[in-house]
Design an enzyme around this catalytic site. Structure first.
Site, PDB file in Angstrom:
ATOM      1  CG  ASP B  49      -1.902   1.141   1.228  1.00  0.00           C
ATOM      2  OD1 ASP B  49      -2.843   1.107   0.391  1.00  0.00           O
ATOM      3  OD2 ASP B  49      -1.741   2.086   2.036  1.00  0.00           O
ATOM      4  CE1 TYR B  54       0.107   7.454   2.894  1.00  0.00           C
ATOM      5  CE2 TYR B  54       0.744   5.292   2.123  1.00  0.00           C
ATOM      6  CZ  TYR B  54      -0.195   6.130   2.690  1.00  0.00           C
ATOM      7  OH  TYR B  54      -1.426   5.619   3.048  1.00  0.00           O
ATOM      8  CE  LYS B  98      -3.649  17.367   4.109  1.00  0.00           C
ATOM      9  NZ  LYS B  98      -3.737  16.687   5.426  1.00  0.00           N
ATOM     10  CB  SER B 159      -8.839   6.112   0.993  1.00  0.00           C
ATOM     11  OG  SER B 159      -8.334   5.898   2.292  1.00  0.00           O
ATOM     12  CG  ASN B 160      -9.772   8.370   4.701  1.00  0.00           C
ATOM     13  OD1 ASN B 160      -9.710   7.766   5.759  1.00  0.00           O
ATOM     14  ND2 ASN B 160      -8.701   8.623   3.961  1.00  0.00           N
ATOM     15  CD  GLN B 181      -5.858   2.048   2.814  1.00  0.00           C
ATOM     16  OE1 GLN B 181      -5.043   2.765   3.385  1.00  0.00           O
ATOM     17  NE2 GLN B 181      -5.544   1.329   1.761  1.00  0.00           N
ATOM     18  CB  SER B 211      -4.221   3.751  11.651  1.00  0.00           C
ATOM     19  OG  SER B 211      -3.218   4.657  11.230  1.00  0.00           O
ATOM     20  N   GLY B 261       1.979  -1.328   8.673  1.00  0.00           N
ATOM     21  CA  GLY B 261       3.242  -0.715   8.261  1.00  0.00           C
ATOM     22  C   GLY B 261       4.263  -0.817   9.370  1.00  0.00           C
TER      23      GLY B 261
END
Lengths: 297, 297, 297
Positions: B49, B54, B98, B159-160, B181, B211, B261
């Site tokens: 993943d 990242y 961001k 995701s989310n 995810q 997580s 991870g």
């Protein structure tokens, strides 16, 4: 000005003039109201937003005065109004508590009353003003369908509905609901993430936004950090902060139609500035994050 | 190790190796990364993943170094990556805040960039990293469909996402979204009751969990009551607390794929212990209630 | 008394007698229980609400004693019961924590056990008592369908389910879920606005209401403002406050079936007073607003 098709039969101007405070102006004479309407029409703002309760049941009557005096205006206008809120008011001394009424009898009577008050024979868009926890969807849907079939109302929609309110009512109707008028502004940004806009986008429904300037709160001390950013962005483009705040809604892919209310003729004349603002994706997020007080996650 | 089919063309290993911190390791040399990958493959962990962001846009490049040095690895791996978060970073000095970008132009460019960074010609699964409040579903869906049709991406997912984000995007696509995810762990248990898992189960979609050890918080003083229970259960089965925490997710009928991870080679070698833990219904609830601090109602 | 059809095969009386505290009465003899049942039947209250766990797994047995002694009663009754809560109890010393069990094995075993405890060969309506965060919908749905097909259970439904719990389970079943028994009262009014009632209305499902008197809290000092209003309205119609509180639920268009539990024979005899109360729309809102402590928006 751009128009937005809500369905096959109804298009509204991208900016809608809100008549929430029409009856609160010092001058409510037909002539003065006519000048406001013409100031809107001059900019291509052809859609006007009313509700039976605005101005303690007075705003529709004020508009009616102008339309009686200048009936040629009507054909150039799309008139939106709303029903179901039952205010306590000196005009209804027998009423004990504020409540909602989505019964067929009330919706039909309220529509007749709005037509009479505004001196018109057709409402372009009738909205259920607030979701009614006591709603009988079959009855309410039947009444709304009937009003469309009768021709008294061109299209019907709702206001302040959540997804579950919408799907409940829509499932009971043959007419498609045309819009949901909800609160959206830089001060009230929940709709962008809580599903309130997502379901409308999914259903192909264009939302209207009430209080797009947060009822003026955007200009208060509390929100001076937002206002400062709006001014900075606006001054670089030669428009004022208000235009940027509205442009922030216009930029969103949901196709939001902001309802802007002001009794100030000069401000009416500047409303369409909002449609000329450049609002790129990063600037949209910049304002969103300043408004929320934090970065996106 | 069990594999889980996300759709007709893509199966992932039940445990997925997360490369969130790959670029943060002291040793990011191709040889060392290769050893990590091989340690995973040795246990049947074949899915990896990634995300463009990242390691401050560095993790995909570190992986790419290893795949360039040992290209035979690629055929044994399923590579997942993500896009749409736009971090402020020294690498993008012109970026002011961001934000998210789900425009077609960005999704396509980000995919090309990820392919280049990882030295691969095909991404097995591309995810939209975060729901974008500014998403134009028609445009985003078109871009994702196009990437699948081009063959550059095998499957696409998100995701989310909340249910309303999912249904909005899915309604605009011809490809079926393959996964969502989301964050799930003993420290973050909302998904079990708030509908986040229920809608995926209803749609037959297997969730990935990020997580799953709460980013390490599970081992902190704050959560020592949870950790104590995990250790007690683990020691009875000859595995450590980590394995029990992961097994708690594996036991759920939704078919959760935890993304684990770690840069510690020894821990990588013990990851598959989680698949050997017995987790009966009552023990599942025991941990759930310890984690929540109260009984179920 | 009015009956409400939950589906083609099952109608319940508008008021349902709740046996939550049946085993807590000083007198649990078959004769006394028979008198309670007959007091209900005398008013047309033919539906009786049980759960395996009521009275620490004792209430079904108390009812069974009466039905064994007076088996002619059964044909006049609809019996509702529930399963999936696993209480810690001296009766189950091996159980470590309160939990839920929606496995097929447990649902089938619990049904057999309830049939035996109540000395009956048919349950009219079996409900899953609480949404189970560990539910495998395919398995649970299969078990419920099977119980209906076997004839041991007439209809199946759920309790305390949110929309996402409902659609997940329903999608895995061939039988239509017959009801959702949820908490609704003047003290717990969320369901009127949060979608819990709306989705049932949309799906054409009649809800049952547990704790329609808030488990007695409506009569406490905390809620004296509500009670005062109920008394005022009741005294004008010659009924007591309780009847008005129940009538407030009956008036709602969702077709709510309140479950009323009392061990007091005199109160049982007055339960049907609720069906004779006039409750107009404005009075409904008056109570709603007093209960909420504020006007509708």
């Amino acid at each position: 000005m751009q128009t937005i098709a809500l369905n096959d039969t109804l298009s509204l101007s991208r900016l809608v003039y809100g008549m929430w405070r029409l009856a609160d102006d010092l001058d409510t004479s037909p002539g003065h109201v006519q000048r406001k309407i013409e100031a809107c029409l001059d900019q291509g703002i052809t859609s006007f937003d009313q509700a039976d309760i605005y101005g303690d049941y007075g705003s529709e009557i004020v508009l009616g005065g102008a339309l009686k005096a200048a009936p040629h205006l009507r054909a150039q206008m799309q008139i939106v109004t709303k029903c179901d809120i039952m205010l306590t008011s000196e005009k209804f001394p027998e009423r004990r508590v504020k409540h909602y009424d989505t019964s067929a009898a009330h919706i039909i009577a309220a529509t007749e009353n709005s037509l009479r008050a505004m001196s018109i024979d057709h409402i372009d868009l009738l909205l259920i003003h607030r979701p009614d926890p006591f709603m009988d969807a079959a009855e309410t849907g039947w009444a709304l369908d009937g009003l469309v079939q009768s021709g008294k109302v061109g299209s019907v929609g709702v206001s302040n509905f959540k997804r579950h309110d919408w799907t409940l009512l829509q499932a009971a109707m043959s007419t498609q609901l045309a819009t949901n008028q909800i609160e959206i502004s830089l001060v009230t940004t929940d709709a962008f993430v809580n599903g309130d806009l997502a379901f409308l986008q999914e259903f192909g429904v264009k939302p209207m936004a009430w209080s797009p300037l947060a009822g003026g709160a955007l200009f208060s001390e509390t929100h001076s950090h937002i206002f400062g950013a709006l001014e900075r962005i606006g001054s670089a483009q030669g428009v004022d902060a208000t235009a940027v705040a509205i442009a922030w809604l216009l930029a969103h892919p949901a196709g939001i139609l902001p309802v802007i209310g002001t009794n100030d003729l000069a401000r009416i004349k500047k409303m369409s500035d909002a449609t000329r603002v450049d609002m790129d994706r990063e600037t949209w997020f910049e304002l969103y994050e300043i408004a929320n007080g934090h970065e996106v996650p």
